[in-house]
Scaffold this active site. Sequence first.
Site, short mmCIF file in Angstrom:
data_model
loop_
_atom_site.label_atom_id
_atom_site.label_comp_id
_atom_site.label_asym_id
_atom_site.label_seq_id
_atom_site.Cartn_x
_atom_site.Cartn_y
_atom_site.Cartn_z
N SER A 79 -6.16 -6.90 -2.47
CA SER A 79 -5.29 -6.79 -3.64
C SER A 79 -4.89 -5.33 -3.86
O SER A 79 -5.28 -4.45 -3.10
CB SER A 79 -6.01 -7.32 -4.89
OG SER A 79 -7.02 -6.42 -5.30
N SER A 81 -5.52 -3.66 -6.76
CA SER A 81 -6.21 -3.16 -7.95
C SER A 81 -6.80 -1.77 -7.77
O SER A 81 -7.12 -1.11 -8.76
CB SER A 81 -7.32 -4.13 -8.37
OG SER A 81 -8.38 -4.13 -7.43
N LYS A 136 -14.39 -1.88 -6.70
CA LYS A 136 -13.89 -1.10 -7.84
C LYS A 136 -14.58 0.27 -7.84
O LYS A 136 -15.49 0.52 -7.05
CB LYS A 136 -14.17 -1.81 -9.17
CG LYS A 136 -13.67 -3.24 -9.26
CD LYS A 136 -12.16 -3.35 -9.31
CE LYS A 136 -11.72 -4.81 -9.40
NZ LYS A 136 -10.25 -4.95 -9.33
N SER A 226 -5.64 -4.27 -12.91
CA SER A 226 -6.95 -4.46 -12.30
C SER A 226 -7.81 -5.35 -13.19
O SER A 226 -7.99 -5.06 -14.37
CB SER A 226 -7.64 -3.11 -12.09
OG SER A 226 -8.97 -3.29 -11.66
#
Length: 269
Positions: A79, A81, A136, A226
């Site tokens: 993705s 994010s 993350k 995100s």
Amino acid sequence: MIFDFSFILTVATLVTGVIWGLDAWLWKPRRLERAAAAGTPAENVREPIVVEYARSFFPVILIVLVIRSFLFEPFRIPSDSMMPTLLDGDFIFVNKFAYGLRLPVVNSKVVDIGAPKRGDVIVFRLPSDPSVNYIKRLVGLPGDHISVRRQRVFINNVPVPVTLDGTYEGPRNTGVQADAQQGIESLDGVDHRVLFIPERTESSRDYDQVVPANQYFFMGDNRDNSRDSRFPEVGFVPEENLVGKAVRIWLNWDLPDAPIWNRIGDAIK
């Protein structure tokens, strides 16, 4: 227990190892005894095909299992994010021993090596579904008071330093608008780039919580696109859900722009 590729590798290692071991300890001597009684030379005695495959594959599978479980594991970024730090289509290596050695499948820590630091980019298992991996940036440590107000992050009521650095001009996909603003943020001296969508300043997702003991708070670098610890479906991440520290990009492949050659080999900061 997590039924993933590590589970498959572990089962395959056990099955091939047991077959090979039983053959060496029990079956092979019996074959040779029967051959000798029949007058057949030992070099003409063939081992069963299943034993041959087990003996061939066991060391290979074991090496792969050890590397993936205790050293480095490859992941693909699915993705946007973590843009601009990581792009959709980046293939990365994750250091599995940065925060301690864990047994595969049961995921229990056997050797404590280091602790996560603010600013680390970390792969973790989603608390609500451990079969799903997220990546993350670590923002909040256990006991930290985390606030997010108007796109600004505060840790223990101290604003995290961030300097706007103009409009983002790098590679794009559906997660980055043409007017996305780039910033340089510093977490405990670790500088990294973040993205903001200017028109979302008023509607940005505000947040205010204290991180519980033995848990962590994560955010994506693409701050307004995100799904991270600010959202209840992610929330705080327990220490046992940490997979490892993302350290390096080894390939980028995402059509139609693949590959982006200058990303290969980049350290993840």
